[in-house]
Design a protein around this motif. Structure first.
Motif, PDB file in Angstrom:
ATOM      1  N   LEU A  80       0.824  -1.212   0.000  1.00  0.00           N
ATOM      2  CA  LEU A  80       0.000   0.000   0.000  1.00  0.00           C
ATOM      3  C   LEU A  80       0.861   1.268   0.000  1.00  0.00           C
ATOM      4  CD1 LEU A  80      -2.822  -1.079   2.477  1.00  0.00           C
ATOM      5  CD2 LEU A  80      -3.045  -0.672   0.015  1.00  0.00           C
ATOM      6  N   VAL A  81       1.964   1.251   0.716  1.00  0.00           N
ATOM      7  CA  VAL A  81       2.858   2.413   0.705  1.00  0.00           C
ATOM      8  C   VAL A  81       3.456   2.607  -0.676  1.00  0.00           C
ATOM      9  CG1 VAL A  81       5.037   3.327   1.607  1.00  0.00           C
ATOM     10  CG2 VAL A  81       3.377   2.317   3.176  1.00  0.00           C
ATOM     11  N   LEU A  82       3.835   1.517  -1.326  1.00  0.00           N
ATOM     12  CA  LEU A  82       4.387   1.618  -2.675  1.00  0.00           C
ATOM     13  C   LEU A  82       3.330   2.137  -3.648  1.00  0.00           C
ATOM     14  CD1 LEU A  82       7.115   1.004  -4.047  1.00  0.00           C
ATOM     15  CD2 LEU A  82       6.150  -1.171  -4.783  1.00  0.00           C
ATOM     16  N   VAL A  83       2.108   1.672  -3.476  1.00  0.00           N
ATOM     17  CA  VAL A  83       1.018   2.144  -4.332  1.00  0.00           C
ATOM     18  C   VAL A  83       0.787   3.638  -4.156  1.00  0.00           C
ATOM     19  CG1 VAL A  83      -1.502   2.036  -4.636  1.00  0.00           C
ATOM     20  CG2 VAL A  83      -0.157  -0.072  -4.570  1.00  0.00           C
ATOM     21  N   LEU A  84       0.970   4.133  -2.952  1.00  0.00           N
ATOM     22  CA  LEU A  84       0.790   5.562  -2.704  1.00  0.00           C
ATOM     23  C   LEU A  84       1.653   6.399  -3.634  1.00  0.00           C
ATOM     24  CD1 LEU A  84      -0.357   7.892  -0.951  1.00  0.00           C
ATOM     25  CD2 LEU A  84       1.587   7.535   0.598  1.00  0.00           C
ATOM     26  N   PHE A  85       2.858   5.921  -3.932  1.00  0.00           N
ATOM     27  CA  PHE A  85       3.788   6.685  -4.766  1.00  0.00           C
ATOM     28  C   PHE A  85       3.746   6.275  -6.234  1.00  0.00           C
ATOM     29  CE2 PHE A  85       5.604   6.828  -0.469  1.00  0.00           C
ATOM     30  CZ  PHE A  85       5.729   8.194  -0.310  1.00  0.00           C
ATOM     31  N   PHE A  86       3.484   4.996  -6.495  1.00  0.00           N
ATOM     32  CA  PHE A  86       3.626   4.508  -7.872  1.00  0.00           C
ATOM     33  C   PHE A  86       2.381   3.808  -8.422  1.00  0.00           C
ATOM     34  CE2 PHE A  86       7.849   4.292  -5.837  1.00  0.00           C
ATOM     35  CZ  PHE A  86       8.517   5.226  -6.629  1.00  0.00           C
ATOM     36  N   GLY A  87       1.319   3.785  -7.657  1.00  0.00           N
ATOM     37  CA  GLY A  87       0.134   3.070  -8.098  1.00  0.00           C
ATOM     38  C   GLY A  87      -1.084   3.959  -8.182  1.00  0.00           C
ATOM     39  N   SER A  88      -2.246   3.352  -8.010  1.00  0.00           N
ATOM     40  CA  SER A  88      -3.515   4.072  -8.147  1.00  0.00           C
ATOM     41  C   SER A  88      -4.464   3.652  -7.039  1.00  0.00           C
ATOM     42  CB  SER A  88      -4.141   3.767  -9.511  1.00  0.00           C
ATOM     43  OG  SER A  88      -4.519   2.393  -9.576  1.00  0.00           O
ATOM     44  N   LEU A  89      -5.559   4.400  -6.922  1.00  0.00           N
ATOM     45  CA  LEU A  89      -6.600   4.043  -5.963  1.00  0.00           C
ATOM     46  C   LEU A  89      -7.173   2.663  -6.265  1.00  0.00           C
ATOM     47  CD1 LEU A  89      -8.469   7.451  -5.647  1.00  0.00           C
ATOM     48  CD2 LEU A  89      -7.208   6.288  -3.834  1.00  0.00           C
ATOM     49  N   ARG A  90      -7.213   2.328  -7.537  1.00  0.00           N
ATOM     50  CA  ARG A  90      -7.745   1.010  -7.923  1.00  0.00           C
ATOM     51  C   ARG A  90      -6.870  -0.115  -7.364  1.00  0.00           C
ATOM     52  NH1 ARG A  90     -10.559  -0.583 -13.480  1.00  0.00           N
ATOM     53  NH2 ARG A  90     -10.318  -2.834 -13.448  1.00  0.00           N
ATOM     54  N   ASP A  91      -5.557   0.104  -7.288  1.00  0.00           N
ATOM     55  CA  ASP A  91      -4.675  -0.907  -6.711  1.00  0.00           C
ATOM     56  C   ASP A  91      -5.008  -1.135  -5.240  1.00  0.00           C
ATOM     57  OD1 ASP A  91      -3.284  -1.161  -9.129  1.00  0.00           O
ATOM     58  OD2 ASP A  91      -1.909   0.467  -8.595  1.00  0.00           O
ATOM     59  N   MET A  92      -5.289  -0.036  -4.525  1.00  0.00           N
ATOM     60  CA  MET A  92      -5.670  -0.147  -3.117  1.00  0.00           C
ATOM     61  C   MET A  92      -6.991  -0.894  -2.991  1.00  0.00           C
ATOM     62  SD  MET A  92      -4.797   3.680  -1.722  1.00  0.00           S
ATOM     63  CE  MET A  92      -3.246   4.517  -2.136  1.00  0.00           C
ATOM     64  N   GLU A  93      -7.942  -0.522  -3.827  1.00  0.00           N
ATOM     65  CA  GLU A  93      -9.251  -1.165  -3.814  1.00  0.00           C
ATOM     66  C   GLU A  93      -9.127  -2.656  -4.137  1.00  0.00           C
ATOM     67  OE1 GLU A  93     -13.663  -0.703  -5.904  1.00  0.00           O
ATOM     68  OE2 GLU A  93     -11.960   0.459  -6.649  1.00  0.00           O
ATOM     69  N   GLY A  94      -8.246  -2.978  -5.079  1.00  0.00           N
ATOM     70  CA  GLY A  94      -8.058  -4.373  -5.442  1.00  0.00           C
ATOM     71  C   GLY A  94      -7.562  -5.205  -4.273  1.00  0.00           C
ATOM     72  N   LEU A  95      -6.573  -4.679  -3.543  1.00  0.00           N
ATOM     73  CA  LEU A  95      -6.028  -5.423  -2.404  1.00  0.00           C
ATOM     74  C   LEU A  95      -7.096  -5.677  -1.357  1.00  0.00           C
ATOM     75  CD1 LEU A  95      -3.841  -6.660  -0.607  1.00  0.00           C
ATOM     76  CD2 LEU A  95      -3.298  -4.346   0.187  1.00  0.00           C
ATOM     77  N   VAL A  96      -7.778  -4.615  -0.930  1.00  0.00           N
ATOM     78  CA  VAL A  96      -8.730  -4.782   0.175  1.00  0.00           C
ATOM     79  C   VAL A  96      -9.930  -5.625  -0.265  1.00  0.00           C
ATOM     80  CG1 VAL A  96     -10.180  -2.724  -0.175  1.00  0.00           C
ATOM     81  CG2 VAL A  96      -9.686  -3.529   2.144  1.00  0.00           C
ATOM     82  N   SER A  97     -10.261  -5.603  -1.559  1.00  0.00           N
ATOM     83  CA  SER A  97     -11.396  -6.394  -2.051  1.00  0.00           C
ATOM     84  C   SER A  97     -11.072  -7.888  -2.056  1.00  0.00           C
ATOM     85  CB  SER A  97     -11.787  -5.930  -3.455  1.00  0.00           C
ATOM     86  OG  SER A  97     -12.205  -4.588  -3.446  1.00  0.00           O
ATOM     87  N   VAL A  98      -9.913  -8.251  -2.637  1.00  0.00           N
ATOM     88  CA  VAL A  98      -9.571  -9.690  -2.652  1.00  0.00           C
ATOM     89  C   VAL A  98      -9.293 -10.191  -1.238  1.00  0.00           C
ATOM     90  CG1 VAL A  98      -8.710  -9.698  -5.029  1.00  0.00           C
ATOM     91  CG2 VAL A  98      -7.115  -9.223  -3.162  1.00  0.00           C
ATOM     92  N   TRP A  99      -8.767  -9.303  -0.404  1.00  0.00           N
ATOM     93  CA  TRP A  99      -8.466  -9.690   0.986  1.00  0.00           C
ATOM     94  C   TRP A  99      -9.765 -10.034   1.718  1.00  0.00           C
ATOM     95  CZ3 TRP A  99      -3.393 -10.236   1.970  1.00  0.00           C
ATOM     96  CH2 TRP A  99      -2.984 -10.480   3.290  1.00  0.00           C
ATOM     97  N   ALA A 100     -10.785  -9.192   1.542  1.00  0.00           N
ATOM     98  CA  ALA A 100     -12.067  -9.429   2.206  1.00  0.00           C
ATOM     99  C   ALA A 100     -12.693 -10.737   1.733  1.00  0.00           C
ATOM    100  CB  ALA A 100     -13.008  -8.261   1.939  1.00  0.00           C
ATOM    101  N   LEU A 101     -12.682 -10.967   0.419  1.00  0.00           N
ATOM    102  CA  LEU A 101     -13.257 -12.196  -0.111  1.00  0.00           C
ATOM    103  C   LEU A 101     -12.449 -13.422   0.318  1.00  0.00           C
ATOM    104  CD1 LEU A 101     -14.214 -11.047  -3.717  1.00  0.00           C
ATOM    105  CD2 LEU A 101     -15.770 -11.569  -1.831  1.00  0.00           C
ATOM    106  N   GLY A 102     -11.116 -13.276   0.336  1.00  0.00           N
ATOM    107  CA  GLY A 102     -10.274 -14.385   0.774  1.00  0.00           C
ATOM    108  C   GLY A 102     -10.528 -14.744   2.228  1.00  0.00           C
ATOM    109  N   MET A 103     -10.644 -13.717   3.073  1.00  0.00           N
ATOM    110  CA  MET A 103     -10.956 -13.973   4.483  1.00  0.00           C
ATOM    111  C   MET A 103     -12.303 -14.682   4.622  1.00  0.00           C
ATOM    112  SD  MET A 103      -9.751 -10.654   6.679  1.00  0.00           S
ATOM    113  CE  MET A 103      -8.084 -10.616   7.363  1.00  0.00           C
ATOM    114  N   ALA A 104     -13.276 -14.217   3.863  1.00  0.00           N
ATOM    115  CA  ALA A 104     -14.600 -14.832   3.940  1.00  0.00           C
ATOM    116  C   ALA A 104     -14.543 -16.301   3.533  1.00  0.00           C
ATOM    117  CB  ALA A 104     -15.574 -14.071   3.048  1.00  0.00           C
ATOM    118  N   GLY A 105     -13.826 -16.582   2.441  1.00  0.00           N
ATOM    119  CA  GLY A 105     -13.734 -17.956   1.965  1.00  0.00           C
ATOM    120  C   GLY A 105     -13.012 -18.881   2.924  1.00  0.00           C
ATOM    121  N   CYS A 106     -12.078 -18.334   3.696  1.00  0.00           N
ATOM    122  CA  CYS A 106     -11.330 -19.160   4.654  1.00  0.00           C
ATOM    123  C   CYS A 106     -12.041 -19.292   5.992  1.00  0.00           C
ATOM    124  CB  CYS A 106      -9.936 -18.573   4.874  1.00  0.00           C
ATOM    125  SG  CYS A 106      -8.842 -18.699   3.445  1.00  0.00           S
TER     126      CYS A 106
END
Length: 313
Positions: free
Chosen positions: A133-159
């Motif tokens: 997330l820190v790297l995304v702050l400088f070299f990425g986009s808001l969509r990259d942040m959204e992607g991480l937290v979205s797959v993380w939430a679904l992954g947690m739910a599935g586990c």
């Protein structure tokens, strides 16, 4: 998914005699996260493109997901079914007949450098998302942040959500391997989680609080799930993709001896991650198509207005 986990926790609060126990800084931590979250959300309302505000909001959602997922797992331990360790052992033997879990793990202390390295690789789950997330702050986009937290939430739910029906004690307990049998161990989780797990099952722990914050889920392995999710996230940075893919392969494999997982747990965790990534990619693709259609419609209306075919205003 945060709402789902919160609903499970709320259910636990209503059925446990002790209800909610906010001692040991739990209430203070929740209040602080919510306060910072509101600040980040408010800033994004006024400045939707602010990556700093997006980072603050994402970190808070990430922290709340981690907290409520752990609490939800403890609620799901209540009244769970019979332990399925025998079934998981049978699956390991059927699918990986060449691998002897007990012998392999008991031999690890004879290679202290490897044992220590595996422990640190396993623990990389604690810092990788934040580094990304820190790297995304400088070299990425808001969509990259959204992607991480979205797959993380679904992954947690599935586990976590199947946990009520798939409880297991872990190989260390199943094979009768104590922590004293593993000199040099840096991770106590495979032994420390069981008293809290059984405390929730038996009613000895009768409230929701800091005592519930421990990893209880064996299958699917969230470490294996996170390894795939993080590899997907890091892949967008060309210079870092392969070092982190290798690190995460190591993290998934280290979850077997260090995290106390059966091999089938790793396979199941990776499968959950693949589904989570597919769902998020499909959602992003659908959103992009909708956005493109709206843009095309606006452009078409503007052209018709400019040509005098549609009355202006």
């Amino acid at each position: 998914m945060l709402a789902v986990f919160a609903a499970i926790v709320a259910y636990g609060v209503t059925i446990l005699p002790g209800g909610w126990n906010g001692d040991a800084s739990l209430n203070a931590s929740l209040a602080f996260i919510c306060f910072v979250w509101v600040m980040g959300f408010g800033t994004r309302m006024f400045s939707p493109g602010s990556k700093l505000a997006g980072l603050i909001e994402t970190l808070c959602i990430f922290a709340m997901l981690s907290l409520f997922a752990a609490l939800a797992a403890s609620v799901l331990a209540i009244g769970g079914g019979a332990y399925i360790d025998d079934t998981l052992v049978a699956l390991d033997k059927a699918l990986f007949p060449f691998f002897d879990w007990r012998s392999f793990t008991l031999n690890l202390p004879e290679y202290p450098r490897l044992y220590t390295a595996l422990s640190y690789i396993y623990a990389s789950l604690n810092w990788q998302p934040f580094a990304f997330l820190v790297l995304v702050l400088f070299f990425g986009s808001l969509r990259d942040m959204e992607g991480l937290v979205s797959v993380w939430a679904l992954g947690m739910a599935g586990c976590i959500l199947p946990f009520h029906f798939l409880p297991a004690k872990s190989p260390y307990i199943h094979y009768g391997i104590s922590r004293e049998d593993m000199p040099g161990s840096l991770v106590a989780l495979p032994w420390d989680f069981l008293p809290k797990f059984e405390g929730m099952r038996s009613g000895a722990i009768d409230s929701i609080g800091m005592d519930n914050l421990t990893g209880m889920v064996t299958i699917p392995s969230f470490h294996a799930c996170a390894a795939v999710l993080l590899s997907w996230c890091w892949w967008r940075f060309r210079l870092l993709r392969w070092p982190f893919v290798l690190l995460n392969i190591g993290m998934a494999l280290a979850a077997v001896p260090i995290g106390g997982h059966y091999v089938i747990d790793i396979v199941a965790g990776a499968a959950v991650a693949i589904v989570a990534i597919a769902l998020v990619n499909a959602y992003f693709a659908r959103r992009d198509r909708s956005s493109a259609r709206r843009t095309a419609n606006r452009d078409g209306s503007a052209n018709l207005t400019n040509e005098g075919l549609v009355p202006a205003g």
